[in-house]
Design a protein around this motif. Structure first.
Motif, PDB file in Angstrom:
ATOM      1  N   SER A  18     -26.864  -6.002 -43.130  1.00  0.00           N
ATOM      2  CA  SER A  18     -26.048  -5.200 -44.037  1.00  0.00           C
ATOM      3  C   SER A  18     -26.690  -3.841 -44.255  1.00  0.00           C
ATOM      4  O   SER A  18     -27.916  -3.696 -44.206  1.00  0.00           O
ATOM      5  CB  SER A  18     -25.889  -5.916 -45.379  1.00  0.00           C
ATOM      6  OG  SER A  18     -25.180  -7.121 -45.211  1.00  0.00           O
ATOM      7  N   GLU A  63     -11.139  -4.388 -44.738  1.00  0.00           N
ATOM      8  CA  GLU A  63     -11.584  -5.655 -45.315  1.00  0.00           C
ATOM      9  C   GLU A  63     -12.491  -5.417 -46.512  1.00  0.00           C
ATOM     10  O   GLU A  63     -13.613  -4.906 -46.368  1.00  0.00           O
ATOM     11  CB  GLU A  63     -12.345  -6.454 -44.261  1.00  0.00           C
ATOM     12  CG  GLU A  63     -11.533  -6.819 -43.026  1.00  0.00           C
ATOM     13  CD  GLU A  63     -12.411  -7.518 -42.005  1.00  0.00           C
ATOM     14  OE1 GLU A  63     -12.535  -7.013 -40.870  1.00  0.00           O
ATOM     15  OE2 GLU A  63     -12.984  -8.565 -42.345  1.00  0.00           O
ATOM     16  N   LYS A  66     -15.923  -7.016 -46.372  1.00  0.00           N
ATOM     17  CA  LYS A  66     -16.850  -6.462 -45.390  1.00  0.00           C
ATOM     18  C   LYS A  66     -17.404  -5.112 -45.870  1.00  0.00           C
ATOM     19  O   LYS A  66     -18.553  -4.790 -45.645  1.00  0.00           O
ATOM     20  CB  LYS A  66     -16.147  -6.267 -44.052  1.00  0.00           C
ATOM     21  CG  LYS A  66     -17.067  -5.703 -42.988  1.00  0.00           C
ATOM     22  CD  LYS A  66     -16.438  -5.801 -41.624  1.00  0.00           C
ATOM     23  CE  LYS A  66     -17.433  -5.367 -40.581  1.00  0.00           C
ATOM     24  NZ  LYS A  66     -18.620  -6.231 -40.547  1.00  0.00           N
ATOM     25  N   THR A  82     -21.285  -5.067 -44.760  1.00  0.00           N
ATOM     26  CA  THR A  82     -21.911  -6.377 -44.653  1.00  0.00           C
ATOM     27  C   THR A  82     -21.717  -6.968 -43.258  1.00  0.00           C
ATOM     28  O   THR A  82     -20.702  -6.709 -42.601  1.00  0.00           O
ATOM     29  CB  THR A  82     -21.328  -7.344 -45.688  1.00  0.00           C
ATOM     30  OG1 THR A  82     -19.935  -7.533 -45.415  1.00  0.00           O
ATOM     31  CG2 THR A  82     -21.492  -6.808 -47.096  1.00  0.00           C
ATOM     32  N   SER A  83     -22.711  -7.709 -42.823  1.00  0.00           N
ATOM     33  CA  SER A  83     -22.656  -8.351 -41.512  1.00  0.00           C
ATOM     34  C   SER A  83     -22.118  -7.378 -40.463  1.00  0.00           C
ATOM     35  O   SER A  83     -21.078  -7.615 -39.821  1.00  0.00           O
ATOM     36  CB  SER A  83     -21.771  -9.601 -41.584  1.00  0.00           C
ATOM     37  OG  SER A  83     -21.830 -10.319 -40.363  1.00  0.00           O
ATOM     38  N   ASP A  88     -18.384  -1.503 -36.072  1.00  0.00           N
ATOM     39  CA  ASP A  88     -18.488  -0.805 -37.363  1.00  0.00           C
ATOM     40  C   ASP A  88     -19.198   0.523 -37.224  1.00  0.00           C
ATOM     41  O   ASP A  88     -19.248   1.317 -38.189  1.00  0.00           O
ATOM     42  CB  ASP A  88     -19.224  -1.672 -38.388  1.00  0.00           C
ATOM     43  CG  ASP A  88     -18.503  -2.985 -38.665  1.00  0.00           C
ATOM     44  OD1 ASP A  88     -19.189  -4.009 -38.861  1.00  0.00           O
ATOM     45  OD2 ASP A  88     -17.252  -2.976 -38.670  1.00  0.00           O
TER      46      ASP A  88
END
Lengths: 116, 113
Positions: A18, A63, A66, A82-83, A88
């Motif tokens: 993250s 999202e 996310k 996140t993740s 991304d």
């Protein structure tokens, strides 16, 4: 004039981890902050709008679990990816608006996120 | 919602010439129209803005015109210099409702020395 400080300016992270991006209004109270995402040679796409002390409003297709946005004070908003995954990877830009004066929207300098 | 269209997508001019970028918007409630300059790897910087109660605004070599009836606004840069080379974005919003900015697709301006 109004200044918005955004950090970090660039970050490289591993898939699955993250990353937190901070956006601070230095000389005014930002009642509303906006988070944008920009792919190469494209325009800014609004991800979410946050008002101090309330939950962010996300644009369709973004999202919320996310891209966590926190706007706990009138001078600070954070975006946590996140993740993170390679898709991304992008340029993330924040913008702050001070509704007490007709000053428009002030942008941060952006954060280049690369997920490897 | 608001839709902003921007033309051209790329523009090359000789140093000293003028550059014009045009935008149209769809929402008649929009009343604030800023123009931003974005250099590579940086955030957008406001260069000039105009509100719906005026038709033209000028700041040295930069001017913006607004035609509310036709719903279009334009950026004019005179006596262009190589350092004017960048991507320029127009945007529109309704300040009264604190709505977010809606951006045009951007114009890559190149000023040739």
């Amino acid at each position: 004039g109004a200044v918005v400080s955004q950090h970090p300016s660039w970050v490289i992270c591993k898939s699955g981890t993250s990353v937190k991006i901070e956006c601070r209004s230095l000389d005014f109270q930002a009642t509303t902050m906006f988070w944008y995402r920009q792919f190469p040679k494209q325009s800014l796409m609004l991800m979410a709008t946050s008002n101090e002390g309330s939950k962010a409003t996300y644009e369709q297709g973004v999202e919320k679990d996310k891209f966590l946005i926190n706007h706990a004070s009138l001078t600070l908003s954070t975006l946590t990816v996140t993740s993170a995954h390679p898709e991304d990877s992008s340029f993330y830009i924040c913008s702050a608006r001070d509704s007490s004066v007709k000053h428009g929207y002030t942008f941060g300098s952006g954060t280049r996120l690369t997920v490897v | 919602g608001e839709n902003v269209e921007q033309h051209p997508s790329t523009l090359s001019v000789q140093e000293g010439d003028s550059a014009v970028i045009k935008c149209t918007y769809s929402d008649s409630a929009s009343n604030y129209f800023p123009w931003y300059k974005q250099e590579l790897g940086k955030g957008p910087q406001l260069i000039i803005d105009i509100r719906s109660n005026v038709g033209e605004k000028k700041d040295q070599r930069i001017a913006v015109t607004l035609n509310k009836t036709a719903k279009h606004f334009s950026l004019h840069i005179t006596e262009t210099q190589p350092e004017d080379s960048a991507v320029y974005f127009c945007a529109a919003s309704n300040e009264g409702s604190a709505r977010q900015l809606t951006f045009g697709s951007g114009t890559q301006l190149t000023v040739l020395p």
